[in-house]
Scaffold this motif. Sequence first.
Motif, mmCIF file in Angstrom:
data_model
loop_
_atom_site.group_PDB
_atom_site.id
_atom_site.type_symbol
_atom_site.label_atom_id
_atom_site.label_comp_id
_atom_site.label_asym_id
_atom_site.label_seq_id
_atom_site.Cartn_x
_atom_site.Cartn_y
_atom_site.Cartn_z
ATOM 1 N N ILE A 58 0.835 -1.189 0.000
ATOM 2 C CA ILE A 58 0.000 0.000 0.000
ATOM 3 C C ILE A 58 0.876 1.248 0.000
ATOM 4 C CG2 ILE A 58 -0.218 0.127 2.520
ATOM 5 C CD1 ILE A 58 -3.144 0.990 2.090
ATOM 6 N N SER A 91 -10.557 1.917 -8.527
ATOM 7 C CA SER A 91 -10.177 1.277 -7.265
ATOM 8 C C SER A 91 -8.863 1.826 -6.710
ATOM 9 C CB SER A 91 -10.045 -0.237 -7.454
ATOM 10 O OG SER A 91 -9.014 -0.534 -8.388
ATOM 11 N N SER A 93 -5.810 1.222 -7.645
ATOM 12 C CA SER A 93 -4.907 0.098 -7.437
ATOM 13 C C SER A 93 -4.329 -0.333 -8.769
ATOM 14 C CB SER A 93 -5.636 -1.076 -6.781
ATOM 15 O OG SER A 93 -6.623 -1.597 -7.655
ATOM 16 N N GLU A 101 0.175 -6.686 -6.241
ATOM 17 C CA GLU A 101 -0.872 -5.673 -6.247
ATOM 18 C C GLU A 101 -0.447 -4.510 -5.358
ATOM 19 O OE1 GLU A 101 -5.673 -5.095 -5.335
ATOM 20 O OE2 GLU A 101 -4.738 -7.068 -5.136
ATOM 21 N N MET A 103 -1.997 -0.881 -3.722
ATOM 22 C CA MET A 103 -3.151 -0.033 -3.472
ATOM 23 C C MET A 103 -2.685 1.377 -3.122
ATOM 24 S SD MET A 103 -5.537 -2.619 -1.202
ATOM 25 C CE MET A 103 -4.288 -2.727 0.083
ATOM 26 N N ARG A 105 -3.902 4.755 -1.196
ATOM 27 C CA ARG A 105 -4.924 5.149 -0.237
ATOM 28 C C ARG A 105 -4.520 6.426 0.497
ATOM 29 N NH1 ARG A 105 -6.982 1.887 -2.932
ATOM 30 N NH2 ARG A 105 -8.129 0.002 -2.336
#
Length: 207
Positions: A58, A91, A93, A101, A103, A105
């Motif tokens: 993330i 999303s 992402s 993956e 992300m 945020r």
Amino acid sequence: MAAAPTKHEIRLFRQQELFLWDETYHVAAATGVGAGKSYIGAAKALKYVVEHPKSLGIITAPSYTILRDATLKTVMSVWPEGMTREFHPSSMSLRTPNGSEVMFRTTDDPDMLRATNLAWVWMDEAARSSEEAFKVLQGRLRQAGYPHQMWLTTTPRGYNWFYTEFAKTKRERYSLHRWSARDNPYLPEGFIKNLEESYTKEFALQE
């Protein structure tokens, strides 16, 4: 015959290289404006993702505006196009060719960061996020089968939680890197001089 992979160049100076290769569990860079902290944060994320397929990480910023206009744009400029092709704005992402993956945020609502188990975390402009967000993200570093690491890049903002965590005392599993914008050889000519002429002494010391 498969085409040869495209060479992708990332230019780093000495202080950035030291940060890139630091494998301390918590590693932070507190630097001046224009010192390349977000650039090296993105490069470190790329390094982790390439070395650890199918990992989940993330990248955070304190607000959506900073995330969209600064952090995300830095990632897109530092990472090769083949790694960012599957970015999904809806999303926030992306999925990389090796199955990892990432992300993107904001930290404005720390409770929204609790839902996933992560291999790595990068907090950009971390000192502008809350201590609660930092603690929540610490607790998410538990994706099985991966070396866990959390790195933070930021401009200092006084004696807040970031100072307490990384600078007040030397702690095991914590590492702090500091450098000045003057150390960045890739800044436009006259950049430092323009800031010196514009900023007050106290603001210049922070920035």
